[in-house]
Design an enzyme around this catalytic site. Structure first.
Site, PDB file in Angstrom:
ATOM      1  N   LYS A 116       5.555  28.748   4.321  1.00  0.00           N
ATOM      2  CA  LYS A 116       4.338  28.002   3.993  1.00  0.00           C
ATOM      3  C   LYS A 116       3.142  28.608   4.730  1.00  0.00           C
ATOM      4  O   LYS A 116       2.100  28.869   4.140  1.00  0.00           O
ATOM      5  CB  LYS A 116       4.525  26.547   4.424  1.00  0.00           C
ATOM      6  CG  LYS A 116       3.317  25.665   4.186  1.00  0.00           C
ATOM      7  CD  LYS A 116       3.461  24.308   4.874  1.00  0.00           C
ATOM      8  CE  LYS A 116       4.757  23.625   4.501  1.00  0.00           C
ATOM      9  NZ  LYS A 116       4.784  22.223   4.932  1.00  0.00           N
ATOM     10  N   LYS A 128       8.357  23.833  14.434  1.00  0.00           N
ATOM     11  CA  LYS A 128       8.332  22.395  14.134  1.00  0.00           C
ATOM     12  C   LYS A 128       8.989  21.676  15.292  1.00  0.00           C
ATOM     13  O   LYS A 128       9.786  22.277  16.026  1.00  0.00           O
ATOM     14  CB  LYS A 128       9.114  22.115  12.840  1.00  0.00           C
ATOM     15  CG  LYS A 128       8.784  20.801  12.189  1.00  0.00           C
ATOM     16  CD  LYS A 128       7.539  20.874  11.324  1.00  0.00           C
ATOM     17  CE  LYS A 128       7.125  19.482  10.850  1.00  0.00           C
ATOM     18  NZ  LYS A 128       6.061  19.518   9.854  1.00  0.00           N
ATOM     19  N   ASP A 168       2.894  14.982  12.062  1.00  0.00           N
ATOM     20  CA  ASP A 168       3.781  14.898  10.899  1.00  0.00           C
ATOM     21  C   ASP A 168       4.130  13.406  10.810  1.00  0.00           C
ATOM     22  O   ASP A 168       3.385  12.573  11.345  1.00  0.00           O
ATOM     23  CB  ASP A 168       5.032  15.787  11.084  1.00  0.00           C
ATOM     24  CG  ASP A 168       5.864  15.935   9.812  1.00  0.00           C
ATOM     25  OD1 ASP A 168       5.482  16.710   8.930  1.00  0.00           O
ATOM     26  OD2 ASP A 168       6.894  15.243   9.682  1.00  0.00           O
ATOM     27  N   THR A 212      -3.921  17.723   3.782  1.00  0.00           N
ATOM     28  CA  THR A 212      -2.630  17.897   3.105  1.00  0.00           C
ATOM     29  C   THR A 212      -2.642  17.212   1.735  1.00  0.00           C
ATOM     30  O   THR A 212      -2.263  17.815   0.720  1.00  0.00           O
ATOM     31  CB  THR A 212      -1.475  17.354   3.970  1.00  0.00           C
ATOM     32  OG1 THR A 212      -1.571  17.923   5.271  1.00  0.00           O
ATOM     33  CG2 THR A 212      -0.127  17.694   3.364  1.00  0.00           C
TER      34      THR A 212
HETATM   35  P1  NDP Z   1       3.201   9.382   7.837  1.00  0.00           P
HETATM   36  O1  NDP Z   1       4.016   8.968   8.997  1.00  0.00           O
HETATM   37  O2  NDP Z   1       1.739   9.236   7.894  1.00  0.00           O
HETATM   38  O3  NDP Z   1       3.699   8.595   6.536  1.00  0.00           O
HETATM   39  C1  NDP Z   1       5.010   8.728   6.091  1.00  0.00           C
HETATM   40  C2  NDP Z   1       5.178   7.839   4.861  1.00  0.00           C
HETATM   41  O4  NDP Z   1       6.442   8.105   4.274  1.00  0.00           O
HETATM   42  C3  NDP Z   1       5.168   6.365   5.185  1.00  0.00           C
HETATM   43  O5  NDP Z   1       4.688   5.669   4.068  1.00  0.00           O
HETATM   44  C4  NDP Z   1       6.641   6.073   5.410  1.00  0.00           C
HETATM   45  O6  NDP Z   1       7.024   4.722   5.225  1.00  0.00           O
HETATM   46  C5  NDP Z   1       7.274   6.947   4.371  1.00  0.00           C
HETATM   47  N1  NDP Z   1       8.620   7.326   4.817  1.00  0.00           N
HETATM   48  C6  NDP Z   1       8.951   8.031   5.927  1.00  0.00           C
HETATM   49  N2  NDP Z   1      10.273   8.158   6.038  1.00  0.00           N
HETATM   50  C7  NDP Z   1      10.772   7.522   4.987  1.00  0.00           C
HETATM   51  C8  NDP Z   1      12.092   7.309   4.529  1.00  0.00           C
HETATM   52  N3  NDP Z   1      13.153   7.766   5.224  1.00  0.00           N
HETATM   53  N4  NDP Z   1      12.243   6.628   3.382  1.00  0.00           N
HETATM   54  C9  NDP Z   1      11.168   6.159   2.680  1.00  0.00           C
HETATM   55  N5  NDP Z   1       9.904   6.339   3.065  1.00  0.00           N
HETATM   56  C10 NDP Z   1       9.712   7.002   4.195  1.00  0.00           C
HETATM   57  O7  NDP Z   1       3.620  10.883   7.525  1.00  0.00           O
HETATM   58  P2  NDP Z   1       2.834  11.989   6.702  1.00  0.00           P
HETATM   59  O8  NDP Z   1       2.106  11.360   5.582  1.00  0.00           O
HETATM   60  O9  NDP Z   1       2.110  12.841   7.660  1.00  0.00           O
HETATM   61  O10 NDP Z   1       4.047  12.873   6.139  1.00  0.00           O
HETATM   62  C11 NDP Z   1       4.662  12.611   4.870  1.00  0.00           C
HETATM   63  C12 NDP Z   1       5.391  13.854   4.400  1.00  0.00           C
HETATM   64  O11 NDP Z   1       4.458  14.936   4.277  1.00  0.00           O
HETATM   65  C13 NDP Z   1       6.495  14.378   5.323  1.00  0.00           C
HETATM   66  O12 NDP Z   1       7.504  14.966   4.531  1.00  0.00           O
HETATM   67  C14 NDP Z   1       5.786  15.473   6.116  1.00  0.00           C
HETATM   68  O13 NDP Z   1       6.689  16.416   6.640  1.00  0.00           O
HETATM   69  C15 NDP Z   1       4.920  16.062   5.019  1.00  0.00           C
HETATM   70  N6  NDP Z   1       3.775  16.839   5.471  1.00  0.00           N
HETATM   71  C16 NDP Z   1       2.832  16.293   6.299  1.00  0.00           C
HETATM   72  C17 NDP Z   1       1.739  17.036   6.682  1.00  0.00           C
HETATM   73  C18 NDP Z   1       0.611  16.450   7.465  1.00  0.00           C
HETATM   74  O14 NDP Z   1      -0.414  17.131   7.612  1.00  0.00           O
HETATM   75  N7  NDP Z   1       0.714  15.223   7.962  1.00  0.00           N
HETATM   76  C19 NDP Z   1       1.608  18.463   6.316  1.00  0.00           C
HETATM   77  C20 NDP Z   1       2.609  18.915   5.365  1.00  0.00           C
HETATM   78  C21 NDP Z   1       3.653  18.127   5.001  1.00  0.00           C
HETATM   79  P3  NDP Z   1       7.457   3.830   6.496  1.00  0.00           P
HETATM   80  O15 NDP Z   1       6.159   3.549   7.202  1.00  0.00           O
HETATM   81  O16 NDP Z   1       8.106   2.633   5.927  1.00  0.00           O
HETATM   82  O17 NDP Z   1       8.392   4.673   7.318  1.00  0.00           O
END
Ligand code: NDP
Length: 448
Positions: A116, A128, A168, A212
């Site tokens: 990436k 990571k 993350d 993102t």
């Molecule tokens: P956040 O912690 O801000 O949000 C995560 C979201 O996903 C929440 O709504 C959470 O719900 C839900 N979630 C997490 N784990 C689970 C699970 N096991 N089952 C169902 N829902 C789940 O994280 P981000 O938005 O930063 O990250 C989301 C994704 O994006 C991840 O895969 C991360 O690796 C990827 N990503 C993030 C980047 C960034 O800049 N932040 C960059 C590139 C990729 P709940 O609150 O109920 O847990």
């Protein structure tokens, strides 16, 4: 030995040497499945054992993180940092705080991050980290003590030219602030470039929070353009309600789409009028509440459904923005049945291999996370650039750079897929384009 046999033998060794790390195996398998034509064309890369080397982290750190809660009870968590590959620059990649975090999860994320980061065209290597700490229902004081303990061990491995973490899942602006404060206190250095995702008043970059999610939607728009379409008037289903999901919703709405869902780990909301983003931000970013609260407060037209069925909601475009393996084969089949045109991954590896096969088999535009969600790390690299030059850019300028970078990533995936005879296959394009850049640098830097 044929190229295919060679790749199978490498994969067998990876399985044997990394037992139980199923997500890591899945991420490696997906990349290896696309590399045959590269090795066939470039035997010197096989000779230099680039695949074997790139799938073995340069360094893996595992450490104890002791902390005490507000009642004085002691807790012990496990901290990780996998410094996977520094061929293109300092290790760069987020920290995840979630109870599901294991070494295998961190390795899958770190492995994806290598390619990436290469795709962004910026000088950043792949890494990571994170912890099995669960920040849910913890007070600010508990979060701070945990972050301080975590950084007290990790700081010795970091540096703006060494390893630069970011956020993350479970790590946002608040956590980055506590982590940065402790780094500064221990090292006695105001080294802004050691962490990204900082607050705007103290070294953070405009548009990093949005990057993102925005980038994922910009990538989707580029994919749709190849078929003469855009996002205007499209019906979009988004999973998640965290950082990535919220800003994917925002950009999709700006481009004229109607986003009808968001979710968390308890269930999902369907809001036929379109998600009210101000309300969602208030509940998630300010109150740290749940999406069920959103449905309750939004009133008629919006309803909450328990469980993981968000992909049953018919749509033109699906954006998985929550977590790994959240969209399986059955979900993909449902999306196809409902006529989905494009799926772009805001999350890392949210679609299972069977899900990917079904989407691609049905001719759906499918943008893998390592391309579609690279806008976040790219903007982190822009934050490092501003930190290094003691400068700060406007939102508009940073967003323009983000759009250029997403355009570049899309072009590079698209052209690489065509060059290797797999037009429209963004998985092939992303893996090969990223791999070639990293492999060239590794060969040039010798056997290290
Ligand atoms: P956040 O912690 O801000 O949000 C995560 C979201 O996903 C929440 O709504 C959470 O719900 C839900 N979630 C997490 N784990 C689970 C699970 N096991 N089952 C169902 N829902 C789940 O994280 P981000 O938005 O930063 O990250 C989301 C994704 O994006 C991840 O895969 C991360 O690796 C990827 N990503 C993030 C980047 C960034 O800049 N932040 C960059 C590139 C990729 P709940 O609150 O109920 O847990």
């Amino acid at each position: 030995m044929s190229v295919t046999q060679r790749i199978e033998s490498i994969y067998a060794q990876i399985l044997q040497r990394n037992p139980g790390e199923t997500e890591f195996h899945q991420a490696v398998r997906e990349v290896l499945d696309t590399l045959d034509p590269v090795l066939a064309k470039r035997p010197e890369l096989a000779e230099a054992k680039i695949i074997e080397r790139v799938s073995e982290p340069e360094r893996q750190l595992i450490f104890r993180v002791p902390w005490s809660d507000d009642s004085g009870e002691v807790h012990i968590n496990r901290g990780f940092r996998v410094e996977f590959n520094s061929a293109l620059g300092p290790y760069k990649g987020g920290l995840r705080f979630h109870p599901s975090v294991t070494l295998g999860i961190v390795k899958f994320l770190g492995f994806e991050q290598i390619f990436k980061n290469a795709l962004t065209g910026m000088p950043i290597g792949g890494g990571k980290g994170g912890s099995d700490f669960d920040p849910k229902n913890r007070s600010d004081a508990e979060i701070m003590r945990f972050c301080q303990s975590f950084m007290t061990e990790l700081y010795r491995h970091l540096g703006e030219y060494t390893d630069v973490p970011a956020g993350d899942i479970g790590v946002g602006g608040r956590e980055i602030g506590y982590l940065f404060g402790q780094y500064k206190r221990i090292t006695n250095r105001y080294e802004s470039g050691v962490l990204t995702g900082k607050g705007l008043g103290w070294g953070g970059a405009q548009a990093r929070t949005e990057a993102t999610g925005y980038g994922c939607v910009l990538f989707t728009a580029e994919m749709l353009r190849t078929r003469g379409e855009d996002l205007d008037g499209q019906r979009v289903v988004v999973s998640g309600s965290g950082n990535v999901a919220i800003y994917a919703i925002e950009k999709a709405q700006q481009l004229g789409a109607t986003v009808v869902t968001c979710s968390d780990s308890t269930g999902y909301v369907v809001d036929e009028k379109g998600i009210d983003l101000e309300l969602l931000k208030q509940i998630k970013e300010v109150e740290r509440g749940r999406v069920s609260d959103y449905a309750e407060r939004r009133g008629a037209g919006a309803h909450f459904v328990t469980g993981t069925g968000v992909w049953e909601v018919p749509c033109d475009v699906a954006l998985p923005c929550a977590t790994q393996n959240e969209l399986n084969g059955a979900d993909a089949a449902t999306l196809v049945e409902h006529g989905v045109k494009a799926v772009a991954e805001g999350a890392n590896m949210p679609t299972t291999p069977e899900g990917v096969r079904i989407l691609q088999g049905a001719g759906v535009l499918y943008g893998p996370g390592k391309a579609a969600n690279a806008g976040g790390v790219a903007t982190s690299a822009l934050e490092m650039q501003q930190n290094a030059s003691r400068d700060s850019w406007t939102f508009a300028h940073t967003e323009e750079r983000l759009a250029q970078i997403m355009g570049h990533i899309h072009r590079s995936c698209h052209e690489t897929a065509e060059r290797y005879g797999r037009p429209g296959n963004y998985v092939v394009g992303a893996n090969i384009a990223g791999f070639e850049l990293v492999a060239e640098a590794m060969v040039a830097q010798g056997l290290i």
